[in-house]
Design a protein around this motif. Structure first.
Motif, mmCIF file in Angstrom:
data_model
loop_
_atom_site.group_PDB
_atom_site.id
_atom_site.type_symbol
_atom_site.label_atom_id
_atom_site.label_comp_id
_atom_site.label_asym_id
_atom_site.label_seq_id
_atom_site.Cartn_x
_atom_site.Cartn_y
_atom_site.Cartn_z
ATOM 1 N N ARG A 158 -5.454 4.274 0.257
ATOM 2 C CA ARG A 158 -4.851 2.960 0.252
ATOM 3 C C ARG A 158 -3.522 2.970 -0.517
ATOM 4 N NH1 ARG A 158 -6.254 -2.314 0.495
ATOM 5 N NH2 ARG A 158 -5.770 -3.472 -1.390
ATOM 6 N N ARG A 191 -1.582 10.084 3.314
ATOM 7 C CA ARG A 191 -2.118 9.727 4.630
ATOM 8 C C ARG A 191 -3.479 9.075 4.573
ATOM 9 N NH1 ARG A 191 -0.257 14.990 7.987
ATOM 10 N NH2 ARG A 191 1.931 14.402 8.154
ATOM 11 N N GLN A 192 -4.276 9.429 3.555
ATOM 12 C CA GLN A 192 -5.671 9.025 3.589
ATOM 13 C C GLN A 192 -6.050 7.896 2.637
ATOM 14 O OE1 GLN A 192 -7.535 10.128 5.921
ATOM 15 N NE2 GLN A 192 -6.160 11.732 6.628
ATOM 16 N N ASP A 217 10.863 -5.171 1.085
ATOM 17 C CA ASP A 217 10.599 -6.587 1.316
ATOM 18 C C ASP A 217 9.311 -6.762 2.133
ATOM 19 O OD1 ASP A 217 11.521 -9.270 0.890
ATOM 20 O OD2 ASP A 217 11.994 -9.375 3.021
ATOM 21 N N MET A 218 9.171 -5.975 3.189
ATOM 22 C CA MET A 218 7.965 -6.051 4.024
ATOM 23 C C MET A 218 6.729 -5.688 3.205
ATOM 24 S SD MET A 218 7.667 -7.289 6.895
ATOM 25 C CE MET A 218 6.029 -6.704 7.316
ATOM 26 N N ALA A 219 6.884 -4.709 2.321
ATOM 27 C CA ALA A 219 5.750 -4.307 1.491
ATOM 28 C C ALA A 219 5.251 -5.493 0.668
ATOM 29 C CB ALA A 219 6.141 -3.141 0.583
ATOM 30 N N LEU A 270 3.921 4.720 1.410
ATOM 31 C CA LEU A 270 4.662 4.867 2.671
ATOM 32 C C LEU A 270 5.316 3.547 3.065
ATOM 33 C CD1 LEU A 270 2.248 7.037 4.868
ATOM 34 C CD2 LEU A 270 4.268 7.757 3.602
ATOM 35 N N ALA A 271 4.573 2.450 2.886
ATOM 36 C CA ALA A 271 5.101 1.130 3.232
ATOM 37 C C ALA A 271 6.322 0.800 2.382
ATOM 38 C CB ALA A 271 4.028 0.063 3.038
ATOM 39 N N ILE A 275 1.593 -6.072 -1.028
ATOM 40 C CA ILE A 275 1.563 -4.887 -1.887
ATOM 41 C C ILE A 275 2.275 -5.227 -3.204
ATOM 42 C CG2 ILE A 275 2.468 -2.540 -2.139
ATOM 43 C CD1 ILE A 275 2.076 -2.267 0.925
ATOM 44 N N ASP A 308 9.391 2.609 3.319
ATOM 45 C CA ASP A 308 9.939 2.129 4.596
ATOM 46 C C ASP A 308 10.731 0.840 4.394
ATOM 47 O OD1 ASP A 308 9.823 0.327 7.037
ATOM 48 O OD2 ASP A 308 9.115 2.199 7.915
ATOM 49 N N ASP A 309 10.164 -0.141 3.716
ATOM 50 C CA ASP A 309 10.806 -1.448 3.607
ATOM 51 C C ASP A 309 10.172 -2.223 2.451
ATOM 52 O OD1 ASP A 309 11.639 -4.128 3.923
ATOM 53 O OD2 ASP A 309 11.853 -3.877 6.083
ATOM 54 N N HIS A 319 -0.897 4.773 1.523
ATOM 55 C CA HIS A 319 -0.321 3.921 2.564
ATOM 56 C C HIS A 319 0.673 2.934 1.961
ATOM 57 C CE1 HIS A 319 -4.089 4.627 5.266
ATOM 58 N NE2 HIS A 319 -3.351 5.701 5.077
ATOM 59 N N ALA A 320 0.343 2.416 0.780
ATOM 60 C CA ALA A 320 1.251 1.466 0.127
ATOM 61 C C ALA A 320 2.567 2.156 -0.225
ATOM 62 C CB ALA A 320 0.601 0.894 -1.126
ATOM 63 N N ARG A 334 8.997 13.763 9.501
ATOM 64 C CA ARG A 334 8.469 12.752 8.576
ATOM 65 C C ARG A 334 7.057 13.096 8.185
ATOM 66 N NH1 ARG A 334 10.523 8.577 6.316
ATOM 67 N NH2 ARG A 334 8.460 8.031 5.630
#
Lengths: 235, 289
Positions: B164, B161-162, B177-179, B170-171, B184, B174-175, B167-168, B288
């Motif tokens: 960088r 959560r805290q 391609d979007m990452a 989590l990204a 990233i 999630d997805d 967060h990468a 989640r």
């Protein structure tokens, strides 16, 4: 007006399948160019190759006078490119705020992130209200605004949008086109807009490119394409 | 009633062990979509590293234990970089990667047998403290593992959560391609996730080493338990892995009350089938990160 993006002889595809053949394209700084064409004409492959998501099999891409052929997205973002991909260009399980932060992943300063987020909120006020909402639960139009907002976070000099109007109601399409024009006017951002539906895109574009079966078949004034018969001929 | 209390305590101790296993496995799977069977041998390698340092190298146990997550992180990262990543790059299907993972697991286990032999290697001179609370016997290891899993889960949540990199991660889960589209470096994040997930498994491996000793095949069961826990809890959910681990531990242990001992290993799989039938997304999938 200098060339910001210059593409020569670009050929790209997936595996052994060539989708885009020998495309040349030049974008001048501050210009809005729309790329039109049918489904499967190679528009998405073209922009993914420019952005570095797929490797071009031959040809050259230069940005601001520098050769960027074969580089990955993170290097391109650092130089000033950004992409709003086709479909949902957001992280659907994360909230709006986190999505915007991730859009600015290449930006390391927290102050700059906060400042850019304010800019996005000024452009799309609804995103400010929905900061804590999970991306996937936004409406289609809001998701598209979020996707555009994410791409604006690194403050790109060239913004590439891959069919941002897909699946949106006509009124929303108009709203999205309007915000693309605003981004271009307010920040001087050069725009490469891929569209399937030419009507609204042609209104904001300074120049239009038409692709068919992986090749560029028209590059010139959009007014010519606004003529119904000419458009039918090309499609 | 005394038996029930004892089984409950054992269940919680085992549950903590399972939760650790599920946490690492789940983190790797959700982020990279790789079913990492070689998680088993990596688990074993980390236990052997501690055994070597303490029993052969003469290091104090407290110092040797630190080696476990470090060795596992290095081994997990190597497995990703040298085995899985080249396959991903060539666009191989997830089935090919699954088979690769199984094969790799067998090869690594055989390698450990070649080096250390099939016997049990225990840490000499270690005996855990025993606590007696009324009718219940508890070992220091059982209590230690409950504390360990809570600490690891808390640290992992904070990291995700805290930071960088969090967060990468989590990204990426999630997805993918979007990452890449937001810039990233997905290869690097996958590498970090493999190191991190393996280090979490190593915490559990240390407890196995101290409880039972190390064998080359010691990672075989834990992979399956990790898989069951991660699926039962809901893939991608940290609270899910924790609760899933304790649930499997408790059901398994309390099941002994009425069910003969030889069925103990089957209980987890019966639980898996029941959960998959009733709630395919896992029990705590809504929770989640």
């Amino acid at each position: 007006m200098t060339a910001l993006l210059d593409i020569a002889g670009l050929t790209a595809g997936y595996g052994k399948k060539t989708v885009v053949r020998d495309v040349a394209l030049t974008l001048r700084t501050g210009e809005i160019v729309v790329v039109l064409g049918h489904n499967g004409a190679g528009k998405t492959t073209l922009v993914r190759a420019i952005f570095g998501l797929i490797r071009a099999s031959s040809g050259r891409v230069s940005f601001d006078g520098r050769d960027i052929t074969g580089r990955g997205p993170s290097a391109n973002i650092a130089d000033g490119l950004a992409l709003v991909p086709q479909g949902h260009g957001i992280f659907r399980t994360l909230n709006v705020r986190r999505n915007l932060e991730l859009g600015g992943f290449s930006v390391t300063s927290r102050d700059v992130i906060a400042e850019r987020m304010e800019r996005v909120f000024a452009l799309f006020p609804v995103l400010r209200e929905r900061q804590a909402q999970i991306g996937g639960t936004l409406s289609g139009g809001q998701q598209q605004m979020l996707a555009i907002g994410m791409a604006l976070m690194p403050a790109p000099r060239l913004l590439i949008l891959d069919e941002p109007s897909i699946g949106l109601a006509p009124l929303l399409v108009e709203r999205v086109m309007e915000s693309i024009r605003e981004i271009n006017e307010n920040y001087g951002t050069t725009i490469l807009l891929v569209e399937q539906n030419p009507r609204l895109a042609l209104k904001i574009a300074a120049r239009a490119v038409v692709m068919n079966r992986g090749a560029k078949i028209y590059d010139g004034a959009p007014e010519v394409l606004a003529d119904e018969r000419k458009l039918l001929e090309l499609f | 009633m005394d038996l029930f209390a004892q089984l409950l305590a054992n269940g919680l101790g085992n549950g903590a062990h399972y939760a650790l296993l599920g946490l690492g496995f789940g983190l790797i799977f959700t982020t990279t979509r790789i079913v990492h069977f070689a998680y088993g041998p990596v688990f074993a390698v980390s236990a052997f590293a501690v055994w070597l340092a303490v029993a052969v190298g003469g290091l104090p146990l407290a110092a040797g234990v630190v080696l476990a997550p470090l060795t596992a992180a290095a081994a997990g990262a190597l497995v990703y970089w040298l085995a899985y990543r080249p396959f991903e790059r060539r666009g191989m299907s997830s089935h090919s990667v699954l088979i690769l993972s199984l094969g790799l697991s067998i090869v690594l286990e055989s390698l450990l047998t070649l080096i250390f032999g099939p016997n049990i290697h225990t840490v000499p001179g270690f005996a855990p403290p025993i606590f007696i609370l009324g009718p219940v016997f508890l070992t220091g290891l059982q209590i230690g593992e409950v504390i360990a899993v809570l600490g690891v889960a808390g640290a992992l949540l904070l990291f995700l959560r805290q930071t960088r990199y969090g967060h990468a991660i989590l990204a990426l889960s999630d997805d993918r391609d979007m990452a890449r589209i937001v810039g990233i470096d997905t290869d690097r994040i996958s590498l970090i996730v493999f190191a991190l997930g393996s280090a979490i498994a190593a915490v559990a491996a240390v407890f196995t080493l101290l409880n039972e000793g190390a064998t080359p095949s010691m990672g075989f069961n834990p992979v399956f338990v990790a898989f069951v826990v991660a699926v039962v809890g809901g893939l991608g959910s940290i609270p899910g892995s924790i609760l899933g681990g304790f649930l499997v531990g408790l059901v398994e242990s309390l099941g002994l009350w009425k069910i003969p001992t030889e069925w103990q290993n089957s209980i987890a799989f019966v639980l898996l089938f029941v959960v998959l039938l009733a709630r395919p997304q896992g029990l705590f999938a809504g929770a989640r990160r």
